[in-house]
Scaffold this motif. Sequence first.
Motif, PDB file in Angstrom:
ATOM      1  N   PHE A 165       0.793  -1.148  -0.063  1.00 32.22           N
ATOM      2  CA  PHE A 165       0.087  -0.266   0.053  1.00 32.22           C
ATOM      3  C   PHE A 165       0.891   1.249   0.001  1.00 32.22           C
ATOM      4  O   PHE A 165       0.408   2.377  -0.523  1.00 32.22           O
ATOM      5  CB  PHE A 165      -1.035  -0.001   1.173  1.00 32.22           C
ATOM      6  N   GLY A 166       2.026   1.376   0.392  1.00 34.10           N
ATOM      7  CA  GLY A 166       2.949   2.264   0.468  1.00 34.10           C
ATOM      8  C   GLY A 166       3.435   2.864  -0.975  1.00 34.10           C
ATOM      9  O   GLY A 166       3.272   3.616  -1.271  1.00 34.10           O
ATOM     10  N   VAL A 167       3.630   1.627  -1.676  1.00 36.01           N
ATOM     11  CA  VAL A 167       4.186   1.853  -3.119  1.00 36.01           C
ATOM     12  C   VAL A 167       2.949   2.569  -3.858  1.00 36.01           C
ATOM     13  O   VAL A 167       3.030   3.185  -4.721  1.00 36.01           O
ATOM     14  CB  VAL A 167       4.630   0.444  -3.910  1.00 36.01           C
ATOM     15  N   ILE A 168       1.646   1.897  -3.696  1.00 33.50           N
ATOM     16  CA  ILE A 168       0.433   2.400  -4.460  1.00 33.50           C
ATOM     17  C   ILE A 168       0.185   3.503  -4.022  1.00 33.50           C
ATOM     18  O   ILE A 168      -0.270   4.379  -4.917  1.00 33.50           O
ATOM     19  CB  ILE A 168      -0.713   1.329  -4.199  1.00 33.50           C
ATOM     20  N   ARG A 169      -0.046   4.020  -2.768  1.00 34.87           N
ATOM     21  CA  ARG A 169      -0.636   4.987  -2.297  1.00 34.87           C
ATOM     22  C   ARG A 169       0.490   6.392  -2.488  1.00 34.87           C
ATOM     23  O   ARG A 169      -0.038   7.456  -2.538  1.00 34.87           O
ATOM     24  CB  ARG A 169      -0.834   5.057  -0.904  1.00 34.87           C
ATOM     25  N   SER A 192      -8.782   8.907  -4.663  1.00 33.37           N
ATOM     26  CA  SER A 192      -7.785   7.884  -4.406  1.00 33.37           C
ATOM     27  C   SER A 192      -8.169   6.419  -4.212  1.00 33.37           C
ATOM     28  O   SER A 192      -7.737   5.806  -4.616  1.00 33.37           O
ATOM     29  CB  SER A 192      -7.024   8.605  -3.125  1.00 33.37           C
ATOM     30  N   VAL A 193      -9.398   6.535  -3.453  1.00 31.88           N
ATOM     31  CA  VAL A 193      -9.757   4.916  -3.497  1.00 31.88           C
ATOM     32  C   VAL A 193     -10.062   4.735  -4.938  1.00 31.88           C
ATOM     33  O   VAL A 193      -9.928   3.505  -5.116  1.00 31.88           O
ATOM     34  CB  VAL A 193     -11.189   4.972  -2.420  1.00 31.88           C
ATOM     35  N   GLU A 194     -10.909   5.450  -5.715  1.00 31.53           N
ATOM     36  CA  GLU A 194     -11.017   4.829  -7.224  1.00 31.53           C
ATOM     37  C   GLU A 194      -9.550   4.361  -7.880  1.00 31.53           C
ATOM     38  O   GLU A 194      -9.815   3.499  -8.682  1.00 31.53           O
ATOM     39  CB  GLU A 194     -11.724   6.035  -7.874  1.00 31.53           C
ATOM     40  N   ALA A 195      -8.800   5.375  -7.496  1.00 32.79           N
ATOM     41  CA  ALA A 195      -7.356   4.891  -8.157  1.00 32.79           C
ATOM     42  C   ALA A 195      -7.082   3.934  -7.836  1.00 32.79           C
ATOM     43  O   ALA A 195      -6.240   2.953  -8.506  1.00 32.79           O
ATOM     44  CB  ALA A 195      -6.339   6.146  -7.929  1.00 32.79           C
ATOM     45  N   GLU A 196      -7.074   3.512  -6.467  1.00 33.39           N
ATOM     46  CA  GLU A 196      -6.492   2.196  -5.882  1.00 33.39           C
ATOM     47  C   GLU A 196      -7.238   0.875  -6.407  1.00 33.39           C
ATOM     48  O   GLU A 196      -6.838   0.028  -6.671  1.00 33.39           O
ATOM     49  CB  GLU A 196      -6.673   2.376  -4.340  1.00 33.39           C
ATOM     50  N   GLN A 197      -8.725   1.209  -6.658  1.00 33.40           N
ATOM     51  CA  GLN A 197      -9.526  -0.030  -7.097  1.00 33.40           C
ATOM     52  C   GLN A 197      -8.882  -0.156  -8.454  1.00 33.40           C
ATOM     53  O   GLN A 197      -8.881  -1.400  -8.749  1.00 33.40           O
ATOM     54  CB  GLN A 197     -10.954   0.586  -7.266  1.00 33.40           C
ATOM     55  N   TYR A 253       0.070   7.316   5.549  1.00 34.14           N
ATOM     56  CA  TYR A 253      -0.504   7.511   3.857  1.00 34.14           C
ATOM     57  C   TYR A 253      -2.182   8.116   4.041  1.00 34.14           C
ATOM     58  O   TYR A 253      -2.718   7.333   3.348  1.00 34.14           O
ATOM     59  CB  TYR A 253      -0.418   6.471   2.787  1.00 34.14           C
ATOM     60  N   PRO A 254      -2.391   9.112   4.719  1.00 32.97           N
ATOM     61  CA  PRO A 254      -3.744   9.355   5.209  1.00 32.97           C
ATOM     62  C   PRO A 254      -4.471  10.110   4.034  1.00 32.97           C
ATOM     63  O   PRO A 254      -5.667  10.115   3.891  1.00 32.97           O
ATOM     64  CB  PRO A 254      -3.553  10.513   6.253  1.00 32.97           C
TER      65      PRO A 254
END
Length: 232
Positions: free
Chosen positions: A139-143, A223-228, A215-216
């Motif tokens: 999640f660090g890399v993704i966020r 951002s959630v849509e990008a993670e999806q 990574y708040p």
Amino acid sequence: MNLLARRAAAEATGTAFLVIAVVGSGIMASRLSPDTGLALLENSIATGAALVALIVALQPVSASFNPVVTLVEKALGILDWPTAAALILAQCLGGLAGTVVANLMFGLDAVALSSHVRSGPGLWLGEVVATVGLLLVVFGVIRSGRADRVAFAVGGYIAAAYWFTSSTSFANPAVTFARTITDTFAGIAPVSAPAFVLAQLVGGALGFLLVRLLYPSATGTASVEAEQKVIS
């Protein structure tokens, strides 16, 4: 085939090949290398390399391969419960299938309960550490906006964690249970598996808190849509 079915198929396939890599390379290494340390090196390199390849190949569909990662995705609002449950089931079934295939490839019984007892506070702490680190890497890399590098980060981390954790970094409940049915180098006795999974879940909770702390800014809708898009 609908999207959820495709995602479940990707998770089952990816987890199966991951376990084939773990168990199969463990069997091959133990047969070819008389030294346990060399066998572990070969096992860790094969596992890390396979993870990179599998994530790169399946990331456009779904590439978690790990119930703890999927549960954290749910906690972060990336998945709903029906989707998370379907993916976790697929991961567990894929892992078991992968062990059976690995056993059969090397001329062993399809299912053979492991006699390799792995128990003790040090090993359980190792699993907590391994799982926290894995979640931080994923999640660090993704966020931080570097999702194209997640496969290499995860593969490198797992290959290294084989060596710097006392437990050799299972860090995955589906893989842990799958490894109970092979009495080979990578196996874990069924009696040892529940404590490992509990430690992984503790590590998952701590990892979730650490990700939210560090990574708040990735908790908004955009951002959630990008993670999806990245994870699914």
